[in-house]
Design an enzyme around this catalytic site. Structure first.
Site, mmCIF file in Angstrom:
data_model
loop_
_atom_site.group_PDB
_atom_site.id
_atom_site.type_symbol
_atom_site.label_atom_id
_atom_site.label_comp_id
_atom_site.label_asym_id
_atom_site.label_seq_id
_atom_site.Cartn_x
_atom_site.Cartn_y
_atom_site.Cartn_z
ATOM 1 N N GLU A 2 0.820 -1.204 0.000
ATOM 2 C CA GLU A 2 0.000 0.000 0.000
ATOM 3 C C GLU A 2 0.858 1.261 0.000
ATOM 4 O OE1 GLU A 2 -3.813 2.086 0.330
ATOM 5 O OE2 GLU A 2 -3.054 0.223 -0.522
ATOM 6 N N THR A 39 -12.391 8.690 -11.677
ATOM 7 C CA THR A 39 -11.532 7.953 -10.743
ATOM 8 C C THR A 39 -12.107 6.593 -10.370
ATOM 9 O OG1 THR A 39 -12.534 9.010 -8.815
ATOM 10 C CG2 THR A 39 -10.580 10.058 -9.756
#
Length: 344
Positions: free
Chosen positions: A204, A314
């Site tokens: 991440e 997005t």
């Protein structure tokens, strides 16, 4: 889009009418096999799209106009917005990524007519170059840092990997060799975050240390099946036709298959450096809606959702480029529009 620009558009229905009421009043009924059906001319469907577009544009415009006059750092804005001030770190990662992505995409979506987001985009890209764009040692990987209390934080979220695609899309519309070169280098860094781990899945967050290049962040070793890297691979493939981007995408997909596939779908993993990894038993909706969609498009023909005619938001929803004469089907490339400033 400003009010002055709206005044130059063809006459629209009274503001009190919703898009649905416009459709209802302009549709016609006819009977087919004894049942009433509603038919609408193409211009009515076009109008429906325009009304929704303008309503959203007006709402977004008031926010963007307010942001434009707020204090910033070389075109970069803190990630938190309050009523009378801005607060938070400057980041292209969590809480900041979509803002910078939409600056270019709003300009493209309006057929390159709404100039304010383009101006803010150019300023932000120059600010990224002067403030946040750094190289690791010894491999000289290009990465995007963060700024907190005017101090550089040497970390890069996986979310930041939207940026190579945005810069490549920018180059497609307004050719800029420098921005394309930055796009390519950032893409290499994003893929490196995958290829360096035991599972070939990216964490991440990655941190950067002198003489160590990218290093693990013990609190952020999980992979959530995010789409940003494969999204940028898709755009760079469409723009450059360099085969390596398809190869990198295939490698990422194979890693998903090998380490994330379960009997019932796909799961995020808790630690990308553990092979085999432990699953978190969660499959985010964006894995289907975005990650797999972009992987499919990476290997599709160019006439499947051509990036000259559609802008992806997005959440990977393809939106037709707005054009008042062709009802949202105008191309990104329009020789009748003058080029913008092409500084990095």
């Amino acid at each position: 889009m400003s009010i002055s620009k709206l005044a130059r558009l063809p006459s629209l229905a009274p503001p009190a009418l919703s898009a649905n009421s416009v459709l209802s009043s302009w549709s016609s009924k006819r009977s087919v096999n004894g049942q009433d059906t509603v038919t609408m001319p193409n211009w009515c469907i076009c109008y429906y799209y325009i009304v929704h577009f303008l309503i959203c544009a007006l709402q977004a415009d008031s926010v963007l106009n307010w942001i434009a006059v707020q204090p910033n750092v070389d075109g970069l804005f803190p990630s938190l917005f309050f009523k009378n001030h801005l607060k938070g770190k400057v980041t292209l990662g969590a809480r900041g990524d979509s803002f910078y992505e939409y600056l270019l995409k709003e300009w493209l979506l309006t057929g390159r007519r709404d100039t304010l987001p383009r101006e803010l985009y150019d300023a932000s890209v120059n600010g990224i170059a002067s403030r946040l764009l750094l190289r690791s040692t010894p491999s000289l990987l290009l990465y995007v840092a963060e700024l907190e209390d005017n101090q550089i934080v040497h970390k890069m979220d996986h979310l930041v990997c939207f940026l190579p695609g945005v810069l490549a899309l920018d180059h497609l519309v307004v050719p800029n060799a420098t921005r394309l070169a930055v796009s390519r280098e950032l893409m290499e860094t994003c893929f490196h975050l995958y290829s360096r781990t035991a599972t070939r899945l990216a964490p991440e967050i990655a941190k950067f240390r002198p003489l160590a290049d990218a290093v693990d962040d013990s609190q952020s070793m999980h992979n959530l099946l995010r789409p940003e890297t494969v999204e940028s691979l898709f755009i760079l493939w469409r723009v450059t036709k360099e085969q390596k981007y398809r190869l990198w995408g295939e490698n990422i997909f194979r890693a998903f298959e090998r380490h994330s596939q379960t009997a019932f779908g796909f799961s995020g993993v808790k630690n990308v450096q553990q092979d085999p990894p432990e699953w978190n038993n969660e499959m985010p909706s964006f894995f289907l809606a975005e990650t797999l969609k972009y992987l499919y498009l990476l290997f599709s023909e160019d006439d499947i959702l051509p990036i000259q005619q559609f802008v992806f938001n997005t959440e990977a929803h393809p939106l037709p480029v707005f054009n008042s004469t062709r009802c949202g089907r105008g191309p990104l490339l329009d020789d009748s529009l003058s080029p913008v400033n092409d500084e990095l």
